[in-house]
Motif scaffolding. Structure first.
Motif, PDB file in Angstrom:
ATOM      1  N   LYS A  42       0.848  -1.194   0.000  1.00  0.00           N
ATOM      2  CA  LYS A  42       0.000   0.000   0.000  1.00  0.00           C
ATOM      3  C   LYS A  42       0.880   1.239   0.000  1.00  0.00           C
ATOM      4  CE  LYS A  42      -3.769   2.311   2.480  1.00  0.00           C
ATOM      5  NZ  LYS A  42      -4.680   2.258   3.659  1.00  0.00           N
ATOM      6  N   HIS A  43       0.622   2.126  -0.946  1.00  0.00           N
ATOM      7  CA  HIS A  43       1.383   3.373  -1.066  1.00  0.00           C
ATOM      8  C   HIS A  43       0.820   4.400  -0.088  1.00  0.00           C
ATOM      9  CE1 HIS A  43       2.347   7.142  -3.698  1.00  0.00           C
ATOM     10  NE2 HIS A  43       3.229   6.983  -2.724  1.00  0.00           N
ATOM     11  N   LEU A 221       3.459  -3.012 -12.200  1.00  0.00           N
ATOM     12  CA  LEU A 221       2.606  -2.401 -11.181  1.00  0.00           C
ATOM     13  C   LEU A 221       3.010  -0.946 -10.974  1.00  0.00           C
ATOM     14  CD1 LEU A 221       0.625  -2.388  -8.749  1.00  0.00           C
ATOM     15  CD2 LEU A 221       2.492  -3.356  -7.367  1.00  0.00           C
ATOM     16  N   LEU A 223       2.387   1.658  -8.431  1.00  0.00           N
ATOM     17  CA  LEU A 223       1.838   1.816  -7.088  1.00  0.00           C
ATOM     18  C   LEU A 223       1.396   3.255  -6.818  1.00  0.00           C
ATOM     19  CD1 LEU A 223       1.338  -0.219  -4.841  1.00  0.00           C
ATOM     20  CD2 LEU A 223       3.484   0.489  -3.781  1.00  0.00           C
ATOM     21  N   ASP A 226      -2.156   2.915  -8.616  1.00  0.00           N
ATOM     22  CA  ASP A 226      -3.068   1.895  -8.097  1.00  0.00           C
ATOM     23  C   ASP A 226      -3.177   1.904  -6.573  1.00  0.00           C
ATOM     24  OD1 ASP A 226      -3.502   1.004 -10.706  1.00  0.00           O
ATOM     25  OD2 ASP A 226      -1.801  -0.377 -10.625  1.00  0.00           O
ATOM     26  N   GLU A 228      -2.795   0.339  -3.980  1.00  0.00           N
ATOM     27  CA  GLU A 228      -2.698  -0.916  -3.249  1.00  0.00           C
ATOM     28  C   GLU A 228      -2.630  -2.096  -4.210  1.00  0.00           C
ATOM     29  OE1 GLU A 228      -5.070  -1.555   0.358  1.00  0.00           O
ATOM     30  OE2 GLU A 228      -6.008   0.400  -0.007  1.00  0.00           O
ATOM     31  N   PHE A 249       6.872  -5.815 -10.075  1.00  0.00           N
ATOM     32  CA  PHE A 249       7.058  -4.539  -9.386  1.00  0.00           C
ATOM     33  C   PHE A 249       8.547  -4.252  -9.271  1.00  0.00           C
ATOM     34  CE2 PHE A 249       7.419  -2.034  -5.352  1.00  0.00           C
ATOM     35  CZ  PHE A 249       6.757  -0.894  -5.795  1.00  0.00           C
ATOM     36  N   ASN A 254      10.871   2.509  -7.784  1.00  0.00           N
ATOM     37  CA  ASN A 254       9.915   3.110  -6.858  1.00  0.00           C
ATOM     38  C   ASN A 254      10.581   3.565  -5.554  1.00  0.00           C
ATOM     39  OD1 ASN A 254       6.930   2.782  -7.928  1.00  0.00           O
ATOM     40  ND2 ASN A 254       8.070   0.970  -8.580  1.00  0.00           N
ATOM     41  N   VAL A 259       5.646   2.940   2.037  1.00  0.00           N
ATOM     42  CA  VAL A 259       4.669   1.873   1.846  1.00  0.00           C
ATOM     43  C   VAL A 259       4.428   1.102   3.141  1.00  0.00           C
ATOM     44  CG1 VAL A 259       5.337   1.570  -0.588  1.00  0.00           C
ATOM     45  CG2 VAL A 259       6.397   0.131   1.189  1.00  0.00           C
TER      46      VAL A 259
END
Length: 263
Positions: A42-43, A221, A223, A226, A228, A249, A254, A259
């Motif tokens: 989760k970001h 992905l 993040l 999105d 989560e 990912f 990132n 997170v």
């Protein structure tokens, strides 16, 4: 169990297979132990790797201000041929640039999706190859500074790739090649200033990654968009986490994201 922290590139150990660790300020996670387990990301926000502020990340884990100001993000990082510390010329911070640029560097060939040429500090071998997802690599020259490595890489880019096809790398769509033959074939194209540093008789290094299932159609992905994601971790290669549904990912891409990681 829930871990909260700022993403930075996974730390690694050169074992068989490669061992991966996600390091936070107060915790670390041995990622190999999470294979075949469901994890949730989760970001929560941002934390610039330089100033530490909650500012949107621009590139390489830095906010926009730090990316264009701090010496750790100078153009010579990505383009070694722009290094000038050996001339006693400052880009952003000469003391820092001397510390990094004026040390032994390696020009190498690696095979992750195809044969490519690259540059790294000698102290970063084999970490650099691990981060690129290379299953084999070999050194070409060892030079005393980053500038010489950079001009050697530029010369060889006319004859061999300098980028990794990340989709082919993750799909394991690769061929085993004799990199020592490639090394010898490329020797005549090295700049004259680097010929004396050619490494003649070293052997390939082989690397094995902890992957139980390769993605057929890897989808990246995002993040930031999105927020989560939940999935079953089935592999780790390069700096990528690979999930059962073909989602991948890129942890390094990132860096600077705050997170929650729950298992």
């Amino acid at each position: 169990m829930i871990y909260t922290g700022v993403l930075t590139k996974m730390q690694t150990e050169f074992l068989d297979p490669i061992q991966y660790y996600l390091v936070f300020k107060t915790d670390f996670v041995h990622m190999n132990q999470l294979l075949d387990k469901t994890m949730h990301l989760k970001h929560l926000g941002y934390e610039c790797l330089s100033c530490g502020l909650n500012k949107e990340i621009y590139r390489q884990g830095f906010c926009k201000d730090c990316f264009f100001d701090k010496p750790v993000a100078g153009d010579w990082i990505m383009r070694p041929e722009l290094s000038t510390a050996h001339l006693d010329q400052e880009d952003r911070d000469l003391a820092y640039e001397k510390k990094v640029q004026l040390q032994p560097h390696i020009v190498y060939l690696a095979n992750s999706s195809n044969v490519k040429v690259g540059v790294t500090r000698k102290s970063q071998v084999p970490t650099r190859w691990i981060d690129q997802g290379a299953h084999e690599a070999v050194e070409i020259v060892e030079v005393p500074n980053r500038y010489l490595a950079g001009i050697a890489e530029v010369a060889l880019k006319d004859h061999v790739a300098d980028k990794t096809n990340w989709r082919k790398m993750l799909k394991n769509d690769i061929k085993d090649l004799d990199l020592t033959e490639w090394r010898d074939k490329l020797k005549p194209f090295l700049p004259e200033e680097t010929q004396a540093y050619f490494i003649q008789n070293n052997k390939e290094t082989e690397l094995h990654f902890p992957v139980n299932q390769y993605p057929e159609k890897p989808k990246s992905l995002n993040l930031k968009k999105d927020i989560e994601f939940s999935g079953k971790l089935v592999g780790i290669k390069g700096q990528y986490l690979i999930f059962e549904d073909d989602t991948v990912f890129n942890v390094r891409a990132n860096e600077g994201l705050v997170v929650d990681l729950s298992i």
